[in-house]
Each structure stands twice: as C-alpha cells, then as structure tokens.
Design an enzyme around this catalytic site. Structure first.
Site, PDB file in Angstrom:
ATOM      1  N   GLU A  94       6.388   2.584  -6.187  1.00  0.00           N
ATOM      2  CA  GLU A  94       5.474   2.389  -5.383  1.00  0.00           C
ATOM      3  C   GLU A  94       4.558   1.026  -5.695  1.00  0.00           C
ATOM      4  O   GLU A  94       4.587   1.044  -6.957  1.00  0.00           O
ATOM      5  CB  GLU A  94       4.656   3.746  -5.334  1.00  0.00           C
ATOM      6  CG  GLU A  94       3.547   3.948  -4.565  1.00  0.00           C
ATOM      7  CD  GLU A  94       3.579   3.661  -2.973  1.00  0.00           C
ATOM      8  OE1 GLU A  94       4.161   2.571  -2.560  1.00  0.00           O
ATOM      9  OE2 GLU A  94       3.428   4.619  -2.186  1.00  0.00           O
ATOM     10  N   ASP A  95       3.684   0.625  -5.057  1.00  0.00           N
ATOM     11  CA  ASP A  95       2.710  -0.255  -5.198  1.00  0.00           C
ATOM     12  C   ASP A  95       1.463   0.246  -5.539  1.00  0.00           C
ATOM     13  O   ASP A  95       1.074  -0.089  -6.848  1.00  0.00           O
ATOM     14  CB  ASP A  95       2.557  -1.271  -3.752  1.00  0.00           C
ATOM     15  CG  ASP A  95       2.121  -0.621  -2.721  1.00  0.00           C
ATOM     16  OD1 ASP A  95       2.173   0.776  -2.746  1.00  0.00           O
ATOM     17  OD2 ASP A  95       1.898  -1.098  -1.615  1.00  0.00           O
ATOM     18  N   ASP A  98      -3.029   6.091  -4.234  1.00  0.00           N
ATOM     19  CA  ASP A  98      -4.634   6.360  -4.077  1.00  0.00           C
ATOM     20  C   ASP A  98      -4.963   7.640  -3.939  1.00  0.00           C
ATOM     21  O   ASP A  98      -5.256   8.253  -4.966  1.00  0.00           O
ATOM     22  CB  ASP A  98      -4.639   5.682  -2.639  1.00  0.00           C
ATOM     23  CG  ASP A  98      -6.084   5.294  -2.180  1.00  0.00           C
ATOM     24  OD1 ASP A  98      -6.991   5.561  -3.428  1.00  0.00           O
ATOM     25  OD2 ASP A  98      -6.375   5.139  -1.016  1.00  0.00           O
ATOM     26  N   PHE A 147     -10.744  -1.975  -2.993  1.00  0.00           N
ATOM     27  CA  PHE A 147      -9.500  -2.240  -2.185  1.00  0.00           C
ATOM     28  C   PHE A 147      -8.737  -3.432  -2.613  1.00  0.00           C
ATOM     29  O   PHE A 147      -9.559  -4.394  -2.628  1.00  0.00           O
ATOM     30  CB  PHE A 147      -9.878  -2.218  -0.507  1.00  0.00           C
ATOM     31  CG  PHE A 147      -8.654  -2.238  -0.039  1.00  0.00           C
ATOM     32  CD1 PHE A 147      -8.164  -0.934   0.585  1.00  0.00           C
ATOM     33  CD2 PHE A 147      -8.166  -3.577   0.620  1.00  0.00           C
ATOM     34  CE1 PHE A 147      -7.135  -1.213   1.275  1.00  0.00           C
ATOM     35  CE2 PHE A 147      -6.958  -3.281   1.443  1.00  0.00           C
ATOM     36  CZ  PHE A 147      -6.298  -2.228   1.789  1.00  0.00           C
ATOM     37  N   ARG A 160      -0.069 -10.288   1.285  1.00  0.00           N
ATOM     38  CA  ARG A 160       0.919  -9.450   0.311  1.00  0.00           C
ATOM     39  C   ARG A 160       1.634 -10.726  -0.441  1.00  0.00           C
ATOM     40  O   ARG A 160       1.981 -10.231  -1.391  1.00  0.00           O
ATOM     41  CB  ARG A 160       2.029  -8.980   1.334  1.00  0.00           C
ATOM     42  CG  ARG A 160       1.888  -7.662   2.152  1.00  0.00           C
ATOM     43  CD  ARG A 160       2.943  -7.189   2.674  1.00  0.00           C
ATOM     44  NE  ARG A 160       2.836  -6.100   3.511  1.00  0.00           N
ATOM     45  CZ  ARG A 160       2.541  -4.921   3.673  1.00  0.00           C
ATOM     46  NH1 ARG A 160       2.439  -4.432   2.519  1.00  0.00           N
ATOM     47  NH2 ARG A 160       2.254  -4.140   4.615  1.00  0.00           N
TER      48      ARG A 160
HETATM   49  P1  IMP Z   1      -2.079   7.452  -0.773  1.00  0.00           P
HETATM   50  O1  IMP Z   1      -1.407   7.976   0.229  1.00  0.00           O
HETATM   51  O2  IMP Z   1      -3.729   7.735  -0.152  1.00  0.00           O
HETATM   52  O3  IMP Z   1      -1.879   7.560  -2.098  1.00  0.00           O
HETATM   53  O4  IMP Z   1      -2.003   5.904  -0.387  1.00  0.00           O
HETATM   54  C1  IMP Z   1      -1.138   5.007  -0.817  1.00  0.00           C
HETATM   55  C2  IMP Z   1      -0.923   3.934   0.259  1.00  0.00           C
HETATM   56  O5  IMP Z   1      -2.081   3.409   0.716  1.00  0.00           O
HETATM   57  C3  IMP Z   1      -0.376   2.678  -0.663  1.00  0.00           C
HETATM   58  O6  IMP Z   1       1.133   2.984  -0.665  1.00  0.00           O
HETATM   59  C4  IMP Z   1      -0.888   1.461  -0.032  1.00  0.00           C
HETATM   60  O7  IMP Z   1       0.081   1.351   1.065  1.00  0.00           O
HETATM   61  C5  IMP Z   1      -2.298   1.845   0.686  1.00  0.00           C
HETATM   62  N1  IMP Z   1      -3.072   1.622  -0.282  1.00  0.00           N
HETATM   63  C6  IMP Z   1      -4.272   2.341  -0.984  1.00  0.00           C
HETATM   64  N2  IMP Z   1      -4.990   1.781  -1.795  1.00  0.00           N
HETATM   65  C7  IMP Z   1      -4.751   0.551  -1.197  1.00  0.00           C
HETATM   66  C8  IMP Z   1      -5.429  -0.686  -1.838  1.00  0.00           C
HETATM   67  O8  IMP Z   1      -6.474  -0.704  -2.424  1.00  0.00           O
HETATM   68  N3  IMP Z   1      -4.789  -1.850  -1.067  1.00  0.00           N
HETATM   69  C9  IMP Z   1      -3.975  -1.922  -0.126  1.00  0.00           C
HETATM   70  N4  IMP Z   1      -3.234  -0.747   0.107  1.00  0.00           N
HETATM   71  C10 IMP Z   1      -3.682   0.308  -0.302  1.00  0.00           C
HETATM   72 MG    MG Z   2       2.470   1.455   0.266  1.00  0.00          MG
END
Ligand code: IMP
Ligand code: MG
Length: 170
Positions: A94-95, A98, A147, A160
C-alpha cells in the site's frame, strides 16, 4: 500551488532497501505474492520488488475510498486479483495508511481466500488519523497529518509521478 519536499528520493530508496532486507529475512526464501493496490502503490511496489531476492509473484487490486483530499467513507471495488492465493504468503503493498478503512476491508476480503499468511507493507503511515485498529507489519515512514503527494500518491490524480514525497501548500 507549491509542493514542498517531505521525504526526498534518496531517503525513500534507502528505506525501501531496508524494508526489502527485513522482508527477505522474515520469509526466509519462501514464495511470496505481492498484492499491489492500484494506483498509488505502484511506484513503491516496483522498487521494493526489484530489491527482493525471494521467489515473488505480482498481482494487483484496486479499491477506492477517496475523492479530492476527503475520504468519502465508502469503499468501491474496481479490480480483483487474478492469482489463486490459497495457501500462499500474501503481502499487501500500500502507499499510505490513513484511517485504516481501506486495508481493514482488504485484509478481510483477502483473508477469506485462505492465504497461508497475510501481512501489510505500506510506504507511509499517518498513524494519528487511524479510525480502524490496524497495525501494518512493515512501514516505510510514519508521517504527520498532512496531505501528501508524489511517489505514487495523488491529489485528484495529479502529482503521482513526482520522484519524492511532498505536501501541498495552497
Ligand atoms: P484509508 O482507507 O483512510 O486508510 O485511506 C487510504 C487511502 O487514502 C490511500 O490508499 C490513499 O489512496 C488515500 N490517501 C490517504 N491519505 C492520503 C494523502 O495524504 N495523500 C494522498 N492520498 C491519500
Ligand atoms: Mg491508495
């Protein structure tokens, strides 16, 4: 909009090499299936995969939960894996984690396919934003609640391709 550097390319590459070494040690030459989450994790995953000297299979999955900088709170499923992962060591790449919503969903979904093991490797972890209890086994960098874009991460599909991780100043 200006993009300020948070983590430069050299630091990212150094950290990816360290993660690869740790993963190699943990899996001690067993086969591993990397499930790369599209689109964000692609840049990180290819670098990591090239550093791994384990028998490695690559697959992709795509779910989305974000539009703009705000989580919509809903997960939509866009592309499924093509490999049979039953009895395999699976590592989700995963990147960024959050709230943890996406990976909680993915872990549950992939877990139902009976992998031998199922772990998470994320380049970035925004720990303080966590809403779902989730501890990734491999974390590149813990970052503050900003962010971020670059190295695969986007803001409305842009940025990206930046070779570093930065944050946007409006
Ligand atoms: P989560 O489901 O809230 O953990 O969100 C995960 C997804 O939200 C990641 O795979 C990203 O695609 C996106 N995301 C969360 N924070 C960021 C950020 O700071 N920049 C860009 N994408 C983000
Ligand atoms: Mg993602």
């Amino acid at each position: 909009m200006t993009v300020n550097t948070l983590i430069d390319e050299k630091a990212i590459q150094k950290r990816i090499k360290e993660l690869a070494l740790k993963i190699e040690q943990d899996y001690s030459n067993e086969e591993i299936v990397l499930i790369i989450t599209l689109k964000g994790a692609v840049f990180f995953a290819t670098e990591l995969a090239k550093s791994l000297s384990l028998p490695t299979i690559i697959d992709f999955i795509k779910v989305s939960s974000y539009s703009g900088t705000q989580s919509t709170g809903e997960i939509s499923f866009n592309l499924d894996i093509s490999e049979n992962i039953s009895g395999k060591n699976v590592l989700i790449i995963e990147d960024i984690v959050d709230t943890g919503r996406t990976l909680t969903y993915l872990k549950e979904y992939l877990g139902k396919k009976n992998p031998k093991s199922l772990k998470i490797c994320t380049l970035l972890d925004k720990k303080e934003r966590r809403e779902f209890e989730l501890l990734p086994e491999y974390v590149g960098f813990e970052i503050p609640d900003k962010f971020v874009v670059g190295y695969g991460l986007d803001y409305d599909e842009k940025y990206r391709n930046l070779p570093f991780i930065g944050y946007i100043e409006q």
